[in-house]
Design a protein around this motif. Sequence first.
Motif, PDB file in Angstrom:
ATOM      1  N   THR A  28       0.817  -1.209   0.000  1.00 13.97           N
ATOM      2  CA  THR A  28       0.000   0.000   0.000  1.00 13.97           C
ATOM      3  C   THR A  28       0.854   1.265   0.000  1.00 13.97           C
ATOM      4  O   THR A  28       0.325   2.362   0.148  1.00 13.97           O
ATOM      5  CB  THR A  28      -0.924   0.023   1.235  1.00 13.97           C
ATOM      6  OG1 THR A  28      -0.115   0.073   2.422  1.00 13.97           O
ATOM      7  CG2 THR A  28      -1.796  -1.214   1.277  1.00 13.97           C
ATOM      8  N   ASN A  34     -12.061  -4.185   8.604  1.00 14.29           N
ATOM      9  CA  ASN A  34     -11.486  -3.029   7.912  1.00 14.29           C
ATOM     10  C   ASN A  34     -12.218  -2.827   6.586  1.00 14.29           C
ATOM     11  O   ASN A  34     -12.180  -3.698   5.715  1.00 14.29           O
ATOM     12  CB  ASN A  34      -9.993  -3.253   7.663  1.00 14.29           C
ATOM     13  CG  ASN A  34      -9.314  -2.026   7.084  1.00 14.29           C
ATOM     14  OD1 ASN A  34      -9.849  -1.348   6.211  1.00 14.29           O
ATOM     15  ND2 ASN A  34      -8.124  -1.731   7.566  1.00 14.29           N
ATOM     16  N   LYS A  88     -11.576  -1.268   3.975  1.00 12.49           N
ATOM     17  CA  LYS A  88     -10.728  -1.311   2.791  1.00 12.49           C
ATOM     18  C   LYS A  88     -10.262  -2.724   2.460  1.00 12.49           C
ATOM     19  O   LYS A  88      -9.962  -3.038   1.316  1.00 12.49           O
ATOM     20  CB  LYS A  88      -9.503  -0.424   3.025  1.00 12.49           C
ATOM     21  CG  LYS A  88      -9.295   0.624   1.970  1.00 12.49           C
ATOM     22  CD  LYS A  88      -8.218   1.605   2.381  1.00 12.49           C
ATOM     23  CE  LYS A  88      -6.880   0.925   2.577  1.00 12.49           C
ATOM     24  NZ  LYS A  88      -5.784   1.928   2.691  1.00 12.49           N
ATOM     25  N   GLU A  89     -10.179  -3.574   3.468  1.00 11.36           N
ATOM     26  CA  GLU A  89      -9.534  -4.871   3.288  1.00 11.36           C
ATOM     27  C   GLU A  89     -10.467  -6.072   3.395  1.00 11.36           C
ATOM     28  O   GLU A  89     -10.116  -7.163   2.972  1.00 11.36           O
ATOM     29  CB  GLU A  89      -8.422  -5.039   4.342  1.00 11.36           C
ATOM     30  CG  GLU A  89      -7.416  -3.906   4.394  1.00 11.36           C
ATOM     31  CD  GLU A  89      -6.482  -3.917   3.199  1.00 11.36           C
ATOM     32  OE1 GLU A  89      -6.646  -4.768   2.319  1.00 11.36           O
ATOM     33  OE2 GLU A  89      -5.601  -3.042   3.144  1.00 11.36           O
ATOM     34  N   LYS A  98     -11.021  -8.716   0.716  1.00 11.12           N
ATOM     35  CA  LYS A  98      -9.883  -9.560   0.334  1.00 11.12           C
ATOM     36  C   LYS A  98      -9.920 -10.915   1.038  1.00 11.12           C
ATOM     37  O   LYS A  98      -9.211 -11.834   0.644  1.00 11.12           O
ATOM     38  CB  LYS A  98      -8.574  -8.848   0.652  1.00 11.12           C
ATOM     39  CG  LYS A  98      -8.343  -7.593  -0.182  1.00 11.12           C
ATOM     40  CD  LYS A  98      -7.021  -6.935   0.167  1.00 11.12           C
ATOM     41  CE  LYS A  98      -6.790  -5.685  -0.677  1.00 11.12           C
ATOM     42  NZ  LYS A  98      -5.501  -5.025  -0.353  1.00 11.12           N
ATOM     43  N   GLU A 153      -6.248 -15.025   1.908  1.00 11.02           N
ATOM     44  CA  GLU A 153      -5.118 -14.208   2.363  1.00 11.02           C
ATOM     45  C   GLU A 153      -3.854 -14.556   1.594  1.00 11.02           C
ATOM     46  O   GLU A 153      -3.096 -13.671   1.168  1.00 11.02           O
ATOM     47  CB  GLU A 153      -4.885 -14.413   3.860  1.00 11.02           C
ATOM     48  CG  GLU A 153      -3.695 -13.612   4.381  1.00 11.02           C
ATOM     49  CD  GLU A 153      -3.255 -14.007   5.781  1.00 11.02           C
ATOM     50  OE1 GLU A 153      -2.522 -13.224   6.398  1.00 11.02           O
ATOM     51  OE2 GLU A 153      -3.641 -15.095   6.246  1.00 11.02           O
ATOM     52  N   ASP A 175      -4.166 -13.385  -2.171  1.00 10.56           N
ATOM     53  CA  ASP A 175      -4.032 -11.927  -2.330  1.00 10.56           C
ATOM     54  C   ASP A 175      -2.616 -11.461  -1.998  1.00 10.56           C
ATOM     55  O   ASP A 175      -2.001 -10.746  -2.782  1.00 10.56           O
ATOM     56  CB  ASP A 175      -5.047 -11.217  -1.431  1.00 10.56           C
ATOM     57  CG  ASP A 175      -4.933  -9.712  -1.509  1.00 10.56           C
ATOM     58  OD1 ASP A 175      -5.494  -9.138  -2.460  1.00 10.56           O
ATOM     59  OD2 ASP A 175      -4.266  -9.112  -0.646  1.00 10.56           O
ATOM     60  N   SER A 223      -1.404  -9.236  -0.021  1.00 11.47           N
ATOM     61  CA  SER A 223      -1.097  -7.837   0.284  1.00 11.47           C
ATOM     62  C   SER A 223      -1.552  -7.383   1.653  1.00 11.47           C
ATOM     63  O   SER A 223      -1.281  -6.242   2.045  1.00 11.47           O
ATOM     64  CB  SER A 223      -1.733  -6.926  -0.773  1.00 11.47           C
ATOM     65  OG  SER A 223      -3.147  -6.914  -0.653  1.00 11.47           O
ATOM     66  N   LEU A 224      -2.238  -8.244   2.397  1.00  9.20           N
ATOM     67  CA  LEU A 224      -2.747  -7.845   3.711  1.00  9.20           C
ATOM     68  C   LEU A 224      -1.594  -7.691   4.700  1.00  9.20           C
ATOM     69  O   LEU A 224      -0.860  -8.643   4.967  1.00  9.20           O
ATOM     70  CB  LEU A 224      -3.739  -8.880   4.231  1.00  9.20           C
ATOM     71  CG  LEU A 224      -5.085  -8.924   3.500  1.00  9.20           C
ATOM     72  CD1 LEU A 224      -5.821 -10.218   3.820  1.00  9.20           C
ATOM     73  CD2 LEU A 224      -5.938  -7.714   3.881  1.00  9.20           C
ATOM     74  N   HIS A 240      -4.474  -7.409  10.268  1.00 14.17           N
ATOM     75  CA  HIS A 240      -5.805  -7.991  10.438  1.00 14.17           C
ATOM     76  C   HIS A 240      -6.591  -7.155  11.453  1.00 14.17           C
ATOM     77  O   HIS A 240      -6.185  -7.032  12.611  1.00 14.17           O
ATOM     78  CB  HIS A 240      -5.713  -9.426  10.955  1.00 14.17           C
ATOM     79  CG  HIS A 240      -4.996 -10.370  10.050  1.00 14.17           C
ATOM     80  ND1 HIS A 240      -5.438 -10.675   8.793  1.00 14.17           N
ATOM     81  CD2 HIS A 240      -3.842 -11.090  10.237  1.00 14.17           C
ATOM     82  CE1 HIS A 240      -4.613 -11.544   8.228  1.00 14.17           C
ATOM     83  NE2 HIS A 240      -3.645 -11.810   9.083  1.00 14.17           N
TER      84      HIS A 240
END
Length: 372
Positions: free
Chosen positions: A180, A242, A244-245, A248, A277, A280, A282-283, A286
Motif C-alpha cells: 500500500t 477493515n 478497505k480490506e 480480500k 489471504e 491476495d 497484500s494484507l 488484520h
Amino acid sequence: MLNHHLYQGNQTFTDGFRVLFAGGGTGNSVCFMGEQLRNTSAEIVYLDFSPASLAIAEQRVNIRQVENVQFVLGSIEQLPDLGLGEFDFVESTGVLHHLPNPQQGLQVLADSLQEEGGGNLMLYARFGRTGIYQMQELARLVNEEVYDRNTELENIFHMLRSMGSGVFHKHNVIRRLDQTLDMDSIFYGRILNPQLQTLGSKDDEDVEAYDRFCNKQDRAFSVQEIYHFVESAGLNFVSFNNPKERLKYEIENTEMEEDLKEKIMKFNKSEQQAIAELVDGSLIGHNFFVSKRKNPEAVLQDEIVPHIFGNPAGLKESIKKYFEANETRDFKAKCTYEKTKFDLDLPLTKNVNHYLEYLFNDNDSTFGELST
C-alpha cells in the motif's frame, strides 16, 4: 457497526456502557469514541504505559471537551491489578503483537470483558509483511553492536537507497515495505531523499520507520493463527472489519478460475479466508471483532427495532431536501477512508423514505410494524 456485529443490535450505549482502550496511544480512537458517546452515562478508560502518549491523548480529549474519559498509566499485563472492573467493549489495535507474550495479553483483555462483551483488535498479518521481516533481518545484521537509534535508522536508510545498483526507485523496495506504499508519501520520500530530514514531520516518520524496520519485538499472524489465538483466550471470532480490506478475505473476490473457486468455497469459512489471504498476499494487518458470545451479530428480522444513533446534525433535513429536489432520488456523497476515495450512491425509493420518516420521529417501532 458495533451494535450490529457485537450486541445483536440491542445495545443502547446509554446505560453505563464501559469501554477500555488498551494501548490508547495518542488518543485518536479515544477522541472518536468520546464524541460518539457524548451526553451518555458511558465511561471510557484509556490505558497506556507511555506518559508522553497519555499526555498528548489527554490534551486532545480536553480540547474536544470530552468529559467521559478516565486516563490510567499502565500496561495491559498490569490490568488485573488496577481494579478497573469489567467492560462492555475493549479495543486494542497494534499493541498485542508487540508484547513479550501476546497470548497472555489477549487473555487479560478477555478476562476484563463482561459476559456479553466484545472487542476490536488489530494484529500484524504474516504474509503481506514478508518483505518487512526481510528488512528487519537485514537491519539486525547491518546494525549488529549498534545501540544508537538514529544510527540504526541512518544505516537502514542508506541500505535502502543503495539497492538497485544505485538507481533507487519504488520497485526496488516495494516488496520490502508494503503493497500500500504511496509513492508521494512523506514516509517514502524520507527514505528516498535525505534532504527531507529537515521537514517538521521527521520525528513522526522516523518513529514509523523504526517500528517497521528496527523493531526488536514484533509477531505477525496468519488467518488461521488469528482464529487459534482468539479461541485460546475463550473468545469467539466474529468478522474482519477493515472497510478497505475485508473483501480480500472473501474467496469469491479473488482472481481465479470459477471451478476452483467453487471447490474452495466448500471449505469452512476460516479455511476460505486463509486461502484468500495467501492468494491476495497484500494484507499487512488484520482488523477484526471478537466476542464472548457465540452469535453476537444482529439478524435482520421483523422484531428488530431500527435506530439512527447519535442524532446526526442536519441528516434529516439533507435527506428530505434531496428527496424532494431530485427525480432520480439518488442520495450521492463523496467519501474518503484513509487513502481510499469512493462515491456513495443510495437510492431513496418511496420505501426507504417511508422508513426514514419513522426513524427520525419514532424509535420504538419494529421492522414488522413499519412494514404494515
